[in-house]
Design an enzyme around this catalytic site. Sequence first.
Site, PDB file in Angstrom:
ATOM      1  N   ASP A  50       0.860  -1.175   0.000  1.00  0.00           N
ATOM      2  CA  ASP A  50       0.000   0.000   0.000  1.00  0.00           C
ATOM      3  C   ASP A  50       0.901   1.231   0.000  1.00  0.00           C
ATOM      4  OD1 ASP A  50      -2.224   1.706   0.475  1.00  0.00           O
ATOM      5  OD2 ASP A  50      -3.156   0.184   1.747  1.00  0.00           O
ATOM      6  N   ASP A 102      -2.883   4.570  -2.483  1.00  0.00           N
ATOM      7  CA  ASP A 102      -3.834   5.219  -1.590  1.00  0.00           C
ATOM      8  C   ASP A 102      -4.276   6.560  -2.191  1.00  0.00           C
ATOM      9  OD1 ASP A 102      -4.973   5.193   1.180  1.00  0.00           O
ATOM     10  OD2 ASP A 102      -3.786   7.008   1.415  1.00  0.00           O
ATOM     11  N   GLU A 141      -6.747   3.648  -5.727  1.00  0.00           N
ATOM     12  CA  GLU A 141      -7.951   3.976  -4.956  1.00  0.00           C
ATOM     13  C   GLU A 141      -8.428   5.357  -5.376  1.00  0.00           C
ATOM     14  OE1 GLU A 141      -9.458   4.615  -0.334  1.00  0.00           O
ATOM     15  OE2 GLU A 141      -7.544   5.420  -0.980  1.00  0.00           O
ATOM     16  N   HIS A 158     -10.749  -2.121   4.620  1.00  0.00           N
ATOM     17  CA  HIS A 158     -10.508  -1.677   5.996  1.00  0.00           C
ATOM     18  C   HIS A 158     -11.226  -0.375   6.332  1.00  0.00           C
ATOM     19  CE1 HIS A 158      -7.879   0.527   3.421  1.00  0.00           C
ATOM     20  NE2 HIS A 158      -7.607   1.368   4.394  1.00  0.00           N
ATOM     21  N   ASP A 159     -11.865   0.252   5.350  1.00  0.00           N
ATOM     22  CA  ASP A 159     -12.594   1.495   5.588  1.00  0.00           C
ATOM     23  C   ASP A 159     -14.106   1.288   5.560  1.00  0.00           C
ATOM     24  OD1 ASP A 159     -10.207   2.991   5.636  1.00  0.00           O
ATOM     25  OD2 ASP A 159     -10.250   3.286   3.456  1.00  0.00           O
TER      26      ASP A 159
END
Length: 540
Positions: A100, A201, A243, A317-318
């Site tokens: 990431d 990200d 993302e 994870h969000d």
Amino acid sequence: MNQNPNWWQQAVIYQIYPRSFADSNGDGIGDLPGIIEKLDYLQKLGVDAIWLSPVCRSPQYDNGYDVSDYQDIDPLFGTLEDMDRLIAEAKKRDIRIILDLVLNHTSHEHPWFLEAKKSRDNPYHDFYIWREAKPGEPTDGSIADFGYGAWQWVPEVEQFYYYQFSVWQPDLNWSNPKVRQALYDMINWWTDRGVGGFRLDVVDHLGKEPMRHIGKAGPKLHDYVREMSAAAFRRPGLVTVGEAWSANTESAKLYSNPDGSELSMVFQFEHILLDQTPEGEKWDLAPLPLVAFKRVMERWQRELHGCGWNSLFYENHDLPRIVSRWGDEGKCRVESAKMLAILLFGMEGTPYIYQGQELGMTNIHLGLEDYDDIETRNMIAARRKAGYSDESILRSAYGRSRDNARTPMQWTAGENAGFTTGAPWLPVNENHREINAEAQADAPDSIFACYRALIALRKANPVITAGEFRLLLPEDEDLFVYVRDDGKSRLLVVCNFRGHEVPNPFEAETAAMTRLIGNYDSPMGAALRPYEAAMFLEQI
Ligand code: GLC
Ligand code: CA
């Protein structure tokens, strides 16, 4: 390893949130040696790559999305040697490691920022985004919260720095070529070390121009992504996923242009944002409008076909757990979790499984004081101030808090779900006694078995990678049905989105086809049972 440069089009990617996956040393926090111990489990599931949420050195204000050294592992998670071992052990099992990359901002403890705030003529000053105080403006505290972007005063230089997320995450100045080059060098260093790809990200924020009030995708964004791709991503087989909360199908075709000029694929959220009130934000819950959901999925399937590549996901994870969100976490947990999996895995794109999704893990109910996530804590504070009742704040947190996805992975029915021998950093969900990997990994009718079978089906049936998508019954309020067709075979996916019986218009048609997978033992009848779903195939 699959040597095809576009291997990721047939692949399934598993996301690990390292802090919550497996703890090897009893400090209550998951780590790299813990992941290595679980690689056999992931190989059994059949995934091709692991996307690791950030493990670089970080003070952890945003659980690693605030990096203070891009070229070292945070001691919480292990060492660089552990990372080398993880890459090597994964490779033995045909699994690649995707890191990431947080390139929009650093931690306020990154040496670049420590230098930058010393003086205006420091060589690193221009690595960040600064502005002067306006006449009469208070030069003390900051102005905004996580998610909005604001300016923070630094007395040493008598300027504000810009941050998009928390005050501990100063934004990098992407218009400075030195910043970009330093990041490209770092990326190449990781690729040389053996990683198989990168998740970028908030890639859509890199081109923002806060001084000109241009948020997210600014005019230079795609120039930057193309430059980065030329400098760091043209390695054989390297996969990159961006993302991009702001992406639409047009920008997605740029990000994921098949000519390889930008990234392999885009990770966008249009479908997952449909269940909030129209005027609201993520904390204002509303039921999923199924017809709108079908329309959005169809548009992405059709518009990217042949000219772009999408990610297929419900969780990360969000985001909250999908079985709690769009399925039934009670009586029909198993059926609805499988239905949602079957629905997604028949589509074009690269599927992602977020740790625990393959077990049907659910949301957790914490007390207002027990939330750990910075975004949730800011929401609680803001809504209390605005006069919301505790009850309504809790409802929002139960429905949407990022901590729902961050509770420890449920390995066993035993103490702390087998995640740690110490005290877990976030509570373990009580339901680990029923929902855990030990109970599911060898059970033929488990949710795990369903995901495993779906992964195998994608590999065995090229129509799932490349077939054209056609939505059936677009206006139907209960069923999600579609066809994939590559001229040789035809795949039909029938899903009942409801927890009650619904008449089945496909009984006769599917009787003549091969059933590849379903979530009930017996064939589909005149009525679809609660959350019933199946995939059928015929040669044409
Ligand atoms: C992304 C990450 C999220 C993080 C934010 C800031 O949205 O997925 O977890 O807080 O970026 O880096
Ligand atoms: Ca640990």
